[in-house]
Scaffold this motif. Sequence first.
Motif, PDB file in Angstrom:
ATOM      1  N   PRO A 192       0.784  -1.190   0.129  1.00 41.96           N
ATOM      2  CA  PRO A 192       0.067   0.029   0.229  1.00 41.96           C
ATOM      3  C   PRO A 192       0.943   1.307   0.166  1.00 41.96           C
ATOM      4  O   PRO A 192       2.040   0.960   0.188  1.00 41.96           O
ATOM      5  N   LEU A 193       0.261   2.485   0.079  1.00 39.29           N
ATOM      6  CA  LEU A 193       0.907   3.872  -0.040  1.00 39.29           C
ATOM      7  C   LEU A 193       1.599   3.853   1.061  1.00 39.29           C
ATOM      8  O   LEU A 193       1.643   3.652   2.335  1.00 39.29           O
ATOM      9  N   TYR A 194       3.046   4.468   0.912  1.00 40.96           N
ATOM     10  CA  TYR A 194       3.860   4.921   1.988  1.00 40.96           C
ATOM     11  C   TYR A 194       3.918   6.297   2.184  1.00 40.96           C
ATOM     12  O   TYR A 194       3.507   7.097   1.356  1.00 40.96           O
ATOM     13  N   GLY A 195       4.447   6.877   3.244  1.00 41.83           N
ATOM     14  CA  GLY A 195       4.856   8.210   3.436  1.00 41.83           C
ATOM     15  C   GLY A 195       3.942   9.243   3.736  1.00 41.83           C
ATOM     16  O   GLY A 195       4.161  10.510   4.097  1.00 41.83           O
ATOM     17  N   ASP A 196       2.665   9.039   3.700  1.00 44.24           N
ATOM     18  CA  ASP A 196       1.641   9.897   4.138  1.00 44.24           C
ATOM     19  C   ASP A 196       1.689  10.031   5.723  1.00 44.24           C
ATOM     20  O   ASP A 196       1.825   9.047   6.418  1.00 44.24           O
ATOM     21  N   GLU A 197       1.055  11.249   6.288  1.00 37.30           N
ATOM     22  CA  GLU A 197       1.179  11.289   7.577  1.00 37.30           C
ATOM     23  C   GLU A 197       0.033  10.678   8.400  1.00 37.30           C
ATOM     24  O   GLU A 197      -1.020  10.858   7.736  1.00 37.30           O
ATOM     25  N   VAL A 198       0.492  10.221   9.598  1.00 36.29           N
ATOM     26  CA  VAL A 198      -0.717   9.657  10.309  1.00 36.29           C
ATOM     27  C   VAL A 198      -1.119  10.582  11.261  1.00 36.29           C
ATOM     28  O   VAL A 198      -2.248  10.623  11.796  1.00 36.29           O
ATOM     29  N   GLY A 199      -0.265  11.352  11.814  1.00 36.21           N
ATOM     30  CA  GLY A 199      -0.546  12.208  12.968  1.00 36.21           C
ATOM     31  C   GLY A 199      -0.101  11.570  14.179  1.00 36.21           C
ATOM     32  O   GLY A 199       0.522  10.299  14.092  1.00 36.21           O
ATOM     33  N   GLU A 200       0.044  12.379  15.236  1.00 38.60           N
ATOM     34  CA  GLU A 200       0.544  11.857  16.682  1.00 38.60           C
ATOM     35  C   GLU A 200      -0.455  10.821  17.143  1.00 38.60           C
ATOM     36  O   GLU A 200      -1.727  10.957  17.162  1.00 38.60           O
ATOM     37  N   LEU A 201      -0.002   9.694  17.421  1.00 43.99           N
ATOM     38  CA  LEU A 201      -0.892   8.744  17.941  1.00 43.99           C
ATOM     39  C   LEU A 201      -1.019   8.830  19.473  1.00 43.99           C
ATOM     40  O   LEU A 201      -1.944   8.027  20.048  1.00 43.99           O
TER      41      LEU A 201
END
Length: 422
Positions: A192-201
């Motif tokens: 799947p796609l890499y590199g997109d930001e998840v945000g602070e978990l």
Amino acid sequence: MLSPLREHLRDTFWFAPIVSMVAIFALWTGATSLDEAIIGWLRDDEAYEEIADLIGIADDAKTIVTTISAAMMTFIGVVFSISLVAVQMASGQFSPRIVRIFIRSRITKATFSVFLSTFLLSLLVLTSYESETDPRYVTVVPLVQALLTLVMVALSLLLFVAYVSTTLQLMRVGHVVERITTEALSVLAKQPLYGDEVGELGAPTAFLVHRGRAGVLRDVNVAWLVGGAQRHGVVLRLLPRIGDFVVPGTRILAVHGGQVPRRLASAVSLGVERTFHQDLGFGLRQLADIALRALSPAVNDPTTAVQCLDRIVQILAVLANRPLGSVRHRDRAGTVRLVQDGPEWTDLVDLGFTEVRGCAAASPQVSRRMLAGLDDLLSLVPEERRAPLTRHRALLTQLVEGAVPEAADRAFALESDRQGIG
């Protein structure tokens, strides 16, 4: 849900033969019913002469079926014994990890399955022959079954030719490294796609630990974990990376935002060795192993190492502009539910070049090819990814300068050449 199971079954050698033998038993049952229907139809028409003719034909075919039954199992044993010796030689010459290529080979499994199915079918057909010769009382003449056996024999011969060709290719280094490269690139295509930001978990609210046997993390059932995280409104992070060795009691999943049932930990699959299914670096690992063995004093085959470097450069060239690192798995609403750490660009470059570079000083063919590969990659990657390539080029230059005393030999070994020496 079926993807991990399919990959695990491809890594076994028992599933395809068992399925084929069950299928041939069902096919034999249908052929028996057809033979019985033919005899019943002829008896209703009182065509006893035709039944007698069929009995004569079937008796002639019985000799062939008996011969097939007696010879097939011996043929299977001899053929696969020789093949296993060939695979053992190939694994000793290249790497023990290439044995899985033989195990996963579709033509190998198909050949073994058809051979066993033909043997089983011949035994089943022999049980259908009756001692009764009077056409008025015969209940079945296994004519259709005998014809089916001959068809299976013909299919066995065709598959045998294809199998021998495939096994011989397995002993050729060019075919082996191509297969490894193809599988490595197929792993990338499925990611799947890499590199997109998840945000602070945030801080983890719970951990799931591994409670089974120790082993290598082969893959995870992504659909199961994403579905479980969605149902409980949490985000999961896989702590070990694919290919890591995990012991009982190790934390394998961090839970962010709530709690999940302990059974979700069973979505993580461990085995005795790494597989290609979700392991992006396994292809580079195998290519580096083959190159190292080729450069060992016992083998001393730098041309094989150059062929491995060709494929290492090919894989890294495909990855040159791809985002790497953590993989984010999302549910249908687009919300991230599983974070899975993956290798970074520097990790993959080091995996492909570090160990081979350490053995390159003694072979100008290898050093020249490695320099050419590093130069090609430097022309492909963006600026932020040049540092590990520049580092390996500088270290290779220092290594050759320290190991080769003659200036002319040093200059020759440090000349970039895509064919090594040629």
